[in-house]
Write an enzyme that holds these catalytic residues in place. Structure first.
Site: not given
Length: 448
Positions: A22-23, A26
């Site tokens: 997920h990170e 980003h």
């Protein structure tokens, strides 16, 4: 103790991988948009291991493995020394670029789910056809006319291959008025059966969706013959032997294994007389039953017939077909998650069904102990759930930021700082309330 270790280890690995991906979503899009990333952290709190990459980003693994974050340069908060550094600030980017950076996290979760399911389907998962076993009297299934021995081939026109497919399709129908099963009988004839769900009482802590509707999963017949005796068990401390066939307990004839199991469970810490057939002759053997939290136990395992080969198969595909299957299953999980969220809001599904960190840890441990393919399936579900959750328009989550950017795009200027601040506080309150509810549910299940 072993199960606790599996739960903790599985939880850390599953959440760590899902959050990292997920990170990374980003991080990857931020770098492509020219944003300087100061820190990429897996976990919160004190760094356990830290290094600086050639790109100037500090990478770290922190002490609390319950999340992670990507910290980007913000020229209104961090010290900057040149216009070039200002141009690398997240806040200096266009609303479209900021929107893409924030959206990349949840999208990465969906990509991770596809990848996990793709690998799972290429490795291959042992599965059994959804053959219906016994039908519970006066149940929804019996009243609808569901036949025992038939195979479920579709739920609401969607084809199913195994019991996992059936379970996911039925979960999606919680709170609905009805569902339609397409079943194929032993003669190969298919028919559609409508199950009315108005009186459906489903408690996930007590039984499965299938059992709660009155259907049993087909299982090979279990005999009354002893196949295994546990060490240091009541059976091991008696004269019972492997190969003995139990014919009666306390003089009452036992026609099947379920009768034996039920009798033993209902008589904890009692002395009983077990009549067995050994070498063609009946023998009566006294046994002191054990007590396991108020449930009697003997410590034996009966012989069970082999599962029919025609009912078993391996769910396995080549790389292209597995990728297609991964995409389709991820889409189904997204639809299921969205459907459950909608029903939580409308009240069709109770908040008591929500699970928190403890429930996730238990699920992770159980799936990890079953094997890699089951663990991959579990991680795909968690990744999709995290992606959908982060897209909710709640301040503090990615969806809340996306909502602010949409408003900024429409207005032509950012949402006022004081409104954002109030919104973040409200969002934090909502998230803390959800955390308390899920923890309360988890604790209730542990001591139920």
């Amino acid at each position: 103790m072993e199960q606790v270790l599996w739960s903790i280890g599985g939880f850390i690995v599953a959440l760590g991988l899902v959050v990292t991906f997920h990170e990374f979503g980003h991080f990857w899009v931020a770098r492509r948009c020219g944003v300087k990333v100061l820190t990429f952290s897996i976990g919160f709190g004190k760094p356990l291991y830290k290094w600086r990459g050639k790109d100037g980003t500090d990478y770290q693994i922190a002490a609390v493995p319950l999340g992670g974050y990507v910290r980007m340069l913000d020229h209104e908060v961090d010290a900057v020394e040149s216009e070039h550094q200002v141009s690398e600030s997240f806040r200096a980017k266009s609303v479209g670029q900021r929107f893409a950076i924030v959206l990349a996290g949840p999208l990465a979760n969906f990509v991770f789910a596809i990848a996990a399911l793709w690998i799972m389907l290429m490795i291959g998962m042992p599965a059994v056809k959804p053959i219906i076993g016994a039908i519970t009297p006066d149940s929804i299934a019996e009243r609808a006319g569901v036949p025992s021995g038939a195979q479920i081939v579709a739920v609401d026109q969607r084809r199913v291959q195994d019991w996992q497919d059936v379970n996911l399709a039925l979960v999606r129908r919680i709170g609905d008025a009805q569902t339609v099963l397409t079943v194929r009988n032993r003669d190969g004839i298919e028919e559609q059966i409508t199950l009315p769900l108005g009186q459906w009482q489903f408690d996930p802590d007590r039984d499965s969706t299938i059992a709660s509707l009155g259907m049993d999963v087909f299982r090979p017949a279990i005999s009354n013959e002893i196949a295994f005796i546990s060490d240091a068990s009541p059976a091991a401390n008696s004269d019972l032997q492997v190969g003995d066939k139990i014919v009666a307990i306390n003089g009452t004839q036992s026609g099947n294994w379920e009768q034996i199991r039920s009798f033993i469970a209902a008589h904890p810490d009692q002395l009983v007389t077990v009549t067995v057939l050994r070498n063609g002759r009946e023998q009566q053997i006294p046994v002191q039953l054990g007590d396991n939290d108020g449930v009697g136990f003997l410590g034996i395992v009966p012989y069970q017939e082999a599962y029919p080969d025609e009912y078993r198969f391996t769910l396995q595909y080549g790389p292209i077909a597995a990728l297609q299957g991964g995409v389709e299953r991820t889409w189904q999980l997204m639809g299921l998650t969205m459907s459950m969220l909608k029903k939580l809001v409308t009240g069709d599904v109770s908040v008591s069904n929500l699970s928190g960190p403890v429930g996730i840890a238990q699920g992770a441990g159980a799936h990890a102990s079953y094997g890699l393919v089951y663990f991959l399936s579990f991680m795909a579900l968690i990744s999709v759930s995290l992606g959908i959750l982060n897209l909710l328009p709640i301040p503090m989550l990615d969806g809340g930021h996306l909502l602010f950017y949409l408003v900024e795009w429409v207005r032509g200027k950012p949402v006022p700082e004081h409104i954002q601040e109030l919104s973040f506080r409200a969002g934090l309150l909502i998230l803390m309330t959800l955390l308390v509810i899920t923890l309360f549910n988890d604790i209730g299940r542990l001591f139920a």
